[in-house]
Design an enzyme around this catalytic site. Structure first.
Site, PDB file in Angstrom:
ATOM      1  N   HIS A 167       0.871  -1.179   0.000  1.00 19.53           N
ATOM      2  CA  HIS A 167       0.000   0.000   0.000  1.00 19.53           C
ATOM      3  C   HIS A 167       0.908   1.230   0.000  1.00 19.53           C
ATOM      4  O   HIS A 167       2.024   1.184   0.532  1.00 19.53           O
ATOM      5  CB  HIS A 167      -0.837  -0.051   1.282  1.00 19.53           C
TER       6      HIS A 167
ATOM      7  N   ASP B 237       2.862  -4.507   7.958  1.00 18.04           N
ATOM      8  CA  ASP B 237       1.619  -3.751   7.793  1.00 18.04           C
ATOM      9  C   ASP B 237       0.473  -4.740   7.980  1.00 18.04           C
ATOM     10  O   ASP B 237       0.202  -5.561   7.099  1.00 18.04           O
ATOM     11  CB  ASP B 237       1.609  -3.119   6.391  1.00 18.04           C
TER      12      ASP B 237
ATOM     13  N   GLN C 198      -4.812  -5.152   6.930  1.00 15.70           N
ATOM     14  CA  GLN C 198      -5.827  -6.063   6.401  1.00 15.70           C
ATOM     15  C   GLN C 198      -5.860  -7.391   7.148  1.00 15.70           C
ATOM     16  O   GLN C 198      -6.784  -8.185   6.958  1.00 15.70           O
ATOM     17  CB  GLN C 198      -5.587  -6.332   4.904  1.00 15.70           C
TER      18      GLN C 198
ATOM     19  N   LYS D 151     -10.600  -0.465  10.596  1.00 14.07           N
ATOM     20  CA  LYS D 151     -10.790  -1.675   9.797  1.00 14.07           C
ATOM     21  C   LYS D 151     -11.106  -2.883  10.678  1.00 14.07           C
ATOM     22  O   LYS D 151     -11.529  -3.917  10.181  1.00 14.07           O
ATOM     23  CB  LYS D 151      -9.537  -1.966   8.964  1.00 14.07           C
TER      24      LYS D 151
ATOM     25  N   CYS E  49      -4.787   2.369  -3.651  1.00 11.91           N
ATOM     26  CA  CYS E  49      -3.526   2.890  -3.093  1.00 11.91           C
ATOM     27  C   CYS E  49      -2.367   1.939  -3.343  1.00 11.91           C
ATOM     28  O   CYS E  49      -1.476   1.796  -2.492  1.00 11.91           O
ATOM     29  CB  CYS E  49      -3.655   3.191  -1.598  1.00 11.91           C
TER      30      CYS E  49
END
Lengths: 408, 145
Positions: A125, A202, A205, A228, A366
């Site tokens: 991202h 990261d 998600q 999220k 993104c």
């Protein structure tokens, strides 16, 4: 936990927004990878904090302040449990994954010098690319990019060949927001550590969709966003392995993060307070804590299984629509389906679906470098949350078929 | 209701864009880009000093931006630069919903007015026009609105 105990009807009833319609249709919200909807208990926890316990934290010798501090620190402990961190002090509250990545790039960057290398991947991202680029430009660090295979996996052989004595940081996404690929972070981290590199993950998600265990993964830093994970916007957190976090220089400075200030010399508090300058998003942290308790009670394994089942059903049914092509077909994937329809631009598809009550994302998500690699400007993306249903998959597939007919 | 936006005329221009292709040589060409959705268009113009004698475009975009570019090339050919820019103003007003569309002057471009209900898509409808303006003014990159 098995899916037998997972009742999507009961879960849906806890999300007030899911009752609404879009253009006269029941809303099928298939954009949870962008932001998840909020259960009532999260909304109420945030409101209850303001109504009963609001005060600034870590200061003031009165009961209300103590209650607010306990609520905030309680949320930190809940985050630590969600990620299986060894200690709550390994958790730093931030605005979200983007801020975490900026903080880490800035602060880890101070330990880098010209010629050092940062390894990123082609599926990152922008939030896990641009902060490192700014550091690289400032310091003269080289950024190297691990390639992605045609089916949307990281090329691990290429990765291993890239690791070397100059590799100082490996920053990789756990789950690709654009492809749905679940990366083998455990393996990646093991190899990075053998090369003496720090591993940043990261988890934006992954944290809402998988059981995350930072210790088992071997991640040095692991970031995610509250919004999220069914929590409020404007709050997120990252895990930092204790010894590394203690050595990390501050990012923002100001109140709450200092031990002693004078015009000659300022000393800083220990982590995590050193990284939380100013009054933090206290109510947001409280809401995030509630969201993570909700996830724990629902069961991360059951949530994963449900979302993957819906994504596989969507793939199976969409595959029958002429002209549909999927991006991200690796065996290990989460509840994200990225696709194009020949002759229908993703933005037209998203507008047509919207008019039928189906909310999906269209665009580059993104991840512009990733789509350049695949030679396309954009895809349509359906992403599934714990509240989505088979009927919503049907509505998606019908809408895609309709768009395809309209445009050809 | 969706047909408000995806009318047959738009679908047709999207399927078979008119004046699609690079012009070599041209009197000016500019690139326009919509960072939101990745639409990109290049507009080529030829003038006789006063009037636009030929316009073509290339690019990759959604049905709204492709149809808008296609209809634009037909609408401005033969117009003076001033007339073309005036038509741009009118198109912009109509797709933003700021002005009542005049079907007579807009012709089939009036079909684009459906985007006024989709604020996120208005840029798709005006991208080619911004790019035409840049090309006419000798710029190589269009400034987005």
């Amino acid at each position: 936990m098995t899916t037998e105990t997972f009742d999507v009807g009961i879960l849906r009833a806890q999300f007030p927004i899911l009752d609404r319609t879009l253009h006269g249709y029941p809303m099928a919200y298939l954009d949870s990878a962008a932001t998840a909807q909020k259960p009532r208990r999260v909304i109420e926890a945030t409101r209850a904090f303001y109504e009963t316990s609001n005060a600034n934290i870590n200061r003031g010798a009165y009961k209300l302040c103590q209650e607010a501090t306990e609520a905030y620190e309680g949320a930190r402990a809940t985050v630590a449990a969600h990620l299986n961190a060894a200690h709550p002090n390994e958790i730093v509250f931030v605005r979200g994954t983007t801020e975490a990545m900026n903080l880490l790039a800035h602060s880890l960057g101070q330990g880098l010098g010209p010629g050092d290398e940062i390894l990123l991947t082609h599926m990152e991202h922008h939030a896990n690319i641009v902060p490192w680029q700014l550091v690289a430009e400032r310091i003269g660090v080289t950024i190297r990019v691990v390639p992605v295979t045609e089916d949307g996996r990281l090329n691990l052989e290429a990765y291993r060949n890239m690791l070397g004595p100059r590799t100082r940081i490996v920053s990789v996404t756990h789950v690709s927001n654009a492809l749905g690929t679940v990366n083998p972070v455990c393996e990646i981290a093991r190899d990075a550590r053998s090369a003496g590199a720090i591993v940043v993950v990261d988890g934006a998600q992954a944290a809402p969709h998988l059981k995350v265990d930072v210790q088992a993964l071997g991640a040095d830093f692991y970031a995610f966003s509250g919004h999220k994970t069914y929590g409020p916007t404007g709050i997120g957190a990252f895990y930092g392995q204790r010894a590394l976090l203690e050595e990390l220089p501050p990012y923002q400075s100001g109140g709450d993060m200092i031990a002693r200030v004078s015009f000659e010399k300022t000393t800083f508090k220990a982590a995590p307070q050193r990284f939380e300058a100013g009054t933090p998003n206290i109510a947001g942290a409280v809401g995030l804590g509630e969201a993570l308790r909700f996830l724990a009670e629902t069961g991360m394994d059951a949530i994963s299984a449900h979302e993957c089942e819906l994504a596989e059903l969507a793939r199976k049914k969409l595959a029958v629509v002429p002209g549909v092509r999927f991006y991200g077909t690796a065996p290990e994937r989460a509840g994200i389906v990225s696709f194009t329809v020949q002759g229908v631009h993703p933005h037209d598809l998203a507008t047509i679906l919207d008019r039928r009550g189906v909310a999906i994302r269209a665009g580059h998500h993104c991840c512009q470098p990733l789509w350049e690699r695949f030679g396309i400007p954009a895809t349509a993306r359906a992403s599934f949350g714990l509240y989505n249903t088979h009927q919503e998959v049907e509505a998606l597939v019908e809408g895609v078929s309709y768009a395809r007919e309209l445009f050809t | 209701m969706l047909d408000d936006l995806y009318q047959d005329v738009i679908l047709d221009h999207n399927r078979r864009p008119r004046n699609f292709g690079a012009m070599e040589p041209s009197d000016g060409h500019a690139e326009g880009h919509n960072p939101l959705c990745g639409d990109c268009v290049t507009v080529f113009v030829k003038t006789d000093g006063e009037r636009i004698v030929d316009v073509t475009f290339t690019g990759n975009g959604c049905a709204i931006s492709t149809a808008s570019a296609s209809m634009m090339t037909e609408a401005v050919t033969g117009k003076t630069v001033a007339e073309a820019l005036a038509l741009f103003d009118e198109v912009q007003g109509a797709v933003r919903g700021d002005a009542e569309p005049d079907d007579e002057s807009l012709g089939e471009i009036a079909a684009l007015c459906g985007v006024k209900d989709y604020p996120m898509r208005v840029k798709c409808a005006t991208l080619a026009w911004h790019t035409l303006k840049a090309a006419l003014e000798g710029a190589t990159v269009a400034e987005s609105d």
